[in-house]
Design a protein around this motif. Structure first.
Motif, short mmCIF file in Angstrom:
data_model
loop_
_atom_site.label_atom_id
_atom_site.label_comp_id
_atom_site.label_asym_id
_atom_site.label_seq_id
_atom_site.Cartn_x
_atom_site.Cartn_y
_atom_site.Cartn_z
N SER A 150 -1.80 -5.38 -3.36
CA SER A 150 -2.49 -4.98 -2.12
C SER A 150 -3.79 -5.75 -1.94
O SER A 150 -4.10 -6.23 -0.85
CB SER A 150 -2.77 -3.47 -2.14
N ARG A 191 1.68 6.72 -6.64
CA ARG A 191 0.54 7.52 -7.11
C ARG A 191 0.72 9.01 -6.82
O ARG A 191 0.23 9.86 -7.57
CB ARG A 191 -0.74 7.01 -6.45
N PHE A 219 2.05 1.71 -3.43
CA PHE A 219 0.97 2.25 -4.27
C PHE A 219 0.79 3.74 -4.03
O PHE A 219 0.69 4.54 -4.98
CB PHE A 219 -0.33 1.50 -3.96
N LEU A 241 -1.49 -2.05 -6.68
CA LEU A 241 -2.89 -2.19 -6.30
C LEU A 241 -3.31 -3.65 -6.29
O LEU A 241 -3.96 -4.13 -5.34
CB LEU A 241 -3.78 -1.40 -7.27
N VAL A 267 0.84 -1.20 0.00
CA VAL A 267 0.00 0.00 0.00
C VAL A 267 0.87 1.25 0.00
O VAL A 267 0.59 2.24 -0.70
CB VAL A 267 -0.96 0.00 1.21
N LEU A 317 -5.11 -4.16 -15.16
CA LEU A 317 -5.36 -4.50 -13.75
C LEU A 317 -6.04 -5.85 -13.58
O LEU A 317 -5.76 -6.59 -12.64
CB LEU A 317 -6.20 -3.39 -13.10
N VAL A 319 1.54 1.30 -10.68
CA VAL A 319 0.36 1.56 -9.86
C VAL A 319 -0.58 0.35 -9.88
O VAL A 319 -1.09 -0.09 -8.84
CB VAL A 319 -0.38 2.82 -10.37
N ASP A 320 -0.80 -0.24 -11.06
CA ASP A 320 -1.66 -1.43 -11.16
C ASP A 320 -1.07 -2.61 -10.38
O ASP A 320 -1.80 -3.36 -9.72
CB ASP A 320 -1.83 -1.82 -12.63
#
Length: 429
Positions: free
Chosen positions: A285, A180, A176, A282, A173, A333, A278-279
């Motif tokens: 996570s 981001r 991420f 995520l 997290v 994603l 980012v994907d």
């Protein structure tokens, strides 16, 4: 008699404060360990020449792998320390080493400032963390196994990877959020230092919490026997060769699963398959959150139906699915979510009861050293090299070979499990 056992189980209440105090230290240990692999895509060129980014990444993972080979030494020394001096002092020592190593990495000068001194200092910090983690896994597993009632050992065991999964979730997290909210230039410049410094702060909190633990009755009753054992490592081979082989067989696939999904896939997906960072963070996570949620239900299930059914499902399905899952590691994603959720959902079937299984393999006088030495040697060989192997194979356009390698390991583990006795509800020796 049966009714009294049922009533006893109904009346039993989990000692959540004790479980939390024991497990939170392990969580912080794994947070510090995991962020190295997770954030390596940003700091590799900080400690190695920046001219060849792929080579810098491989050198960073080589340092990661070398530190793993100090885990067996840490498992031997700190495991023996725990067997003769106590689980509590051993766990306090391990978290101190881990937090200190994290702070050192967070403040290290870069290659551009001090040249090759930078990777040397990085390696020394990682060695300290390798020694620490070598003792942490065995001693925390032994502690949880020894404080648990036999009929509840699977439930108690699940807290080990609830803590571990929570730590990895925090790391992913954090990755991420930083990916981001920060510019790429800032991440490569100083942003990667934030989680290492945070690990040092969290380590200090974990050290304070662990001071409240009390020693286990199992240790107190067996410490005199442990001190009389001569050549304890040799004793594990002579007296418990089958247990050593079973521990190695199970740990081989376990560590490949852990370091494939929690460490190796992140840089592989971003650098080789060109997925969005980012994907990836995520998806990792979400998969990790599922992994954490499944721990206690799986631990409770193993107390009811036994350890072996879950282990067969984990190893069998991993052998069948790991190669098809690897094809989904690509931009987008959706595919990444399937990879991490299926892979980590399967792995939870083993991780939830791993401390229980390991504690049940060895007697108390040899438990810390027996787990620490042989578990960590296997992790060093298979887990520590996983990110390096997948990076090297990807550079040679042979990334699929790595996933076939995991599939073969899964088949071998399945065969080893056929020799494992069912230990549900058994008394520790």
């Amino acid at each position: 008699m049966a009714e009294s056992k049922i009533e006893s189980e109904v009346r039993h209440r989990l000692p959540l404060r004790k479980l939390f105090a024991a497990s939170v230290g392990n969580a912080l240990e794994w947070f510090d360990w995991t962020i190295y692999a997770t954030f390596s895509i940003y700091f590799a060129t900080a400690f190695f020449p920046s001219g060849n980014e792929t080579l810098a990444q491989i050198n960073t993972f080589a340092t990661y792998a070398l530190a793993f080979f100090f885990r067996p030494l840490g498992g031997f020394l700190l495991g023996r320390f725990a067997d003769v001096r106590g689980r509590k002092p051993a766990m306090i020592l391990t978290i101190s080493l881990m937090a200190g190593g994290s702070v050192v990495i967070g403040i290290l000068p870069t290659f551009s400032l001090v040249g090759w001194l930078a990777p040397v200092l990085l390696l020394l910090a990682r060695i300290a963390q390798g020694l620490s983690l070598g003792g942490e896994v065995s001693n925390a597993s032994a502690y949880l196994g020894e404080i648990a009632p036999p009929r509840w050992r699977g439930r108690y065991s699940s807290f080990f990877y609830i803590s571990t999964g929570s730590a990895v979730l925090l790391a992913s997290v954090l990755g991420f959020v930083l990916a981001r909210t920060m510019d790429k230039a800032d991440l490569y410049s100083f942003g990667w230092r934030i989680p290492f410094l945070l690990g040092g702060v969290l380590g200090a909190i974990g050290l304070w919490l662990r001071r409240s633990l009390v020693e286990t009755t199992q240790f107190e009753e067996n410490k005199a026997t442990a001190r009389r054992v001569e050549r304890p490592l040799l004793a594990t081979l002579r007296q418990h060769p089958k247990a050593v082989g079973q521990l190695i067989g199970i740990t081989m696939l376990s560590t490949l699963c852990y370091y494939t999904f929690f460490s190796a896939l992140t840089p592989f997906a971003v650098k080789t398959r060109h997925a969005s960072d980012v994907d990836v963070f995520l998806a990792l996570s979400v998969g990790t959150a599922l992994f954490v949620v499944l721990q206690y239900p799986y631990g409770m299930l193993s107390d009811r139906i036994g350890r072996k059914p879950q282990l067969y499902v984990w190893s069998g399905l991993t052998a069948v699915l790991i190669v098809p899952l690897s094809a989904l590691v690509r931009p987008g994603l959706g595919g990444l979510l399937v990879v991490f959720c299926v892979g980590l959902g399967l792995y939870a079937a083993l991780s939830s009861l791993a401390p229980a299984i390991m504690s049940e393999l060895f007697p108390t006088a040899l438990r810390g050293l027996g787990i620490g030495a042989w578990y960590n040697l296997t992790v060093a060989v298979f887990g520590g090299t996983a990110p390096l192997v997948i990076s090297a194979l990807s550079a040679a356009n042979l990334s699929t070979v790595f996933f076939w390698y995991v599939a073969v390991a899964a088949v071998i583990t399945f065969l080893v499990l056929l020799t494992l006795p069912e230990t549900r509800g058994s008394e520790l020796r």
